[in-house]
Design an enzyme around this catalytic site. Structure first.
Site, PDB file in Angstrom:
ATOM      1  N   LYS A   1      21.714 -39.635 -50.495  1.00 20.14           N
ATOM      2  CA  LYS A   1      22.295 -38.897 -51.622  1.00 20.14           C
ATOM      3  C   LYS A   1      23.390 -39.719 -52.307  1.00 20.14           C
ATOM      4  CE  LYS A   1      23.649 -35.347 -49.040  1.00 20.14           C
ATOM      5  NZ  LYS A   1      23.244 -35.765 -47.684  1.00 20.14           N
TER       6      LYS A   1
ATOM      7  N   ARG B   1      26.469 -26.600 -49.159  1.00 19.29           N
ATOM      8  CA  ARG B   1      25.880 -26.774 -47.830  1.00 19.29           C
ATOM      9  C   ARG B   1      25.617 -25.435 -47.155  1.00 19.29           C
ATOM     10  NH1 ARG B   1      28.157 -32.272 -46.966  1.00 19.29           N
ATOM     11  NH2 ARG B   1      27.413 -33.165 -45.020  1.00 19.29           N
TER      12      ARG B   1
ATOM     13  N   ARG C   1      24.964 -47.890 -41.022  1.00 17.74           N
ATOM     14  CA  ARG C   1      25.546 -47.847 -42.362  1.00 17.74           C
ATOM     15  C   ARG C   1      27.017 -48.258 -42.399  1.00 17.74           C
ATOM     16  NH1 ARG C   1      25.389 -41.915 -45.217  1.00 17.74           N
ATOM     17  NH2 ARG C   1      26.814 -41.071 -43.672  1.00 17.74           N
TER      18      ARG C   1
ATOM     19  N   ARG D   1      31.987 -45.086 -41.064  1.00 20.08           N
ATOM     20  CA  ARG D   1      32.544 -43.745 -40.951  1.00 20.08           C
ATOM     21  C   ARG D   1      32.690 -43.360 -39.497  1.00 20.08           C
ATOM     22  NH1 ARG D   1      29.401 -39.797 -44.972  1.00 20.08           N
ATOM     23  NH2 ARG D   1      29.809 -38.438 -43.192  1.00 20.08           N
TER      24      ARG D   1
ATOM     25  N   ARG E   1      25.717 -32.857 -36.908  1.00 25.33           N
ATOM     26  CA  ARG E   1      25.570 -32.769 -38.368  1.00 25.33           C
ATOM     27  C   ARG E   1      24.150 -32.353 -38.735  1.00 25.33           C
ATOM     28  NH1 ARG E   1      27.616 -38.532 -39.434  1.00 25.33           N
ATOM     29  NH2 ARG E   1      27.168 -38.278 -41.636  1.00 25.33           N
TER      30      ARG E   1
END
Ligand code: AMP
Length: 214
Positions: free
Chosen positions: A13, A87, A126, A160, A171
């Site tokens: 996203k 969300r 990432r 992160r 998550r």
């Protein structure tokens, strides 16, 4: 044009939102980025959300709706890209009301479909540029050998804190329990389009462009 990018963590996203900002002068509203900023700058709200985020749970609707409300009142440029918001169903209802108050409409909801194995692989690989937020991946888009960001030349890269397997499991659970019902919600409203988020970045980008230009 105001759109939602909907999908689990790691669906791409943020990456696609950045393309849309560059090419269509849109504004990315990432509640995750806003909450991380609040956490890093040590505000009261940041302190409240830090533990919740580290565990991979959702922060309260009230907090994120408040963050979005503030942003909608500002400059609208080419429109908003909601990234990581809404969300929950309560957030989706609130977004509809906030947009209506501003005389705005929601023009598309794009669901980015990816399978769970790919998400784990993507997220644990990432990193982002500390200056401009450009997203890198150890396998598919490594940090350049000269250690400089291709977008801004910055040389600090961050991972992160919640991009680890434990937090990611939580998550994903939150996504399936609380966020995935939004797929049905927007389908029923006739606003949902789905794209295959597993392809190359450029292919995903082209699929999103097709939806927006239709
Ligand atoms: P993200 O960067 O979108 O993956 O979000 C990182 C974390 O911020 C999430 O795991 C949640 O703890 C929190 N968060 C971000 N957006 C929301 C939201 N719309 N509602 C509740 N919590 C959120």
């Amino acid at each position: 044009m105001n759109i939602i990018l909907l999908g689990p963590p790691g669906a791409g996203k943020g990456t696609q939102a950045r393309f849309l900002c560059d090419e269509r002068d849109m504004i990315q509203l990432s509640t995750g980025d806003m909450l991380r900023e609040a956490k890093d700058s040590g505000t009261e709200m940041g302190k409240v959300v830090a533990d919740v985020m580290a565990r991979g749970e959702l922060v309260t609707d009230e907090i994120v709706i408040g963050l979005i409300r503030e942003k909608l009142e500002g400059d609208k440029k080419g429109g908003f890209i909601f990234d990581g918001f809404p969300r929950t169903l309560a957030q989706a209802d609130a977004l509809g009301e906030l947009l209506a108050e501003e005389g705005e409409t929601l023009d598309a909801v794009i669901e980015m479909q990816v399978d769970d194995n790919a998400l784990v692989a993507r997220i644990t690989a990432r990193s982002t540029c500390g200056s401009c937020g450009e997203v890198y991946n150890d396998h598919t888009k490594p940090i350049p050998a000269d250690g400089k960001c291709t977008n801004c030349g910055g040389s600090e890269f961050k991972r992160r804190a919640d991009d680890n397997e434990d937090s990611l499991k939580q998550r994903l659970m939150e996504y399936y329990k609380k966020t995935s019902p939004l797929i049905g919600y927007y389908y029923a409203k006739g606003q949902l389009s789905s794209v295959d988020g597993l392809g190359e970045m450029a292919a995903v980008k082209a699929d999103i462009a097709k939806v927006l230009d239709a």
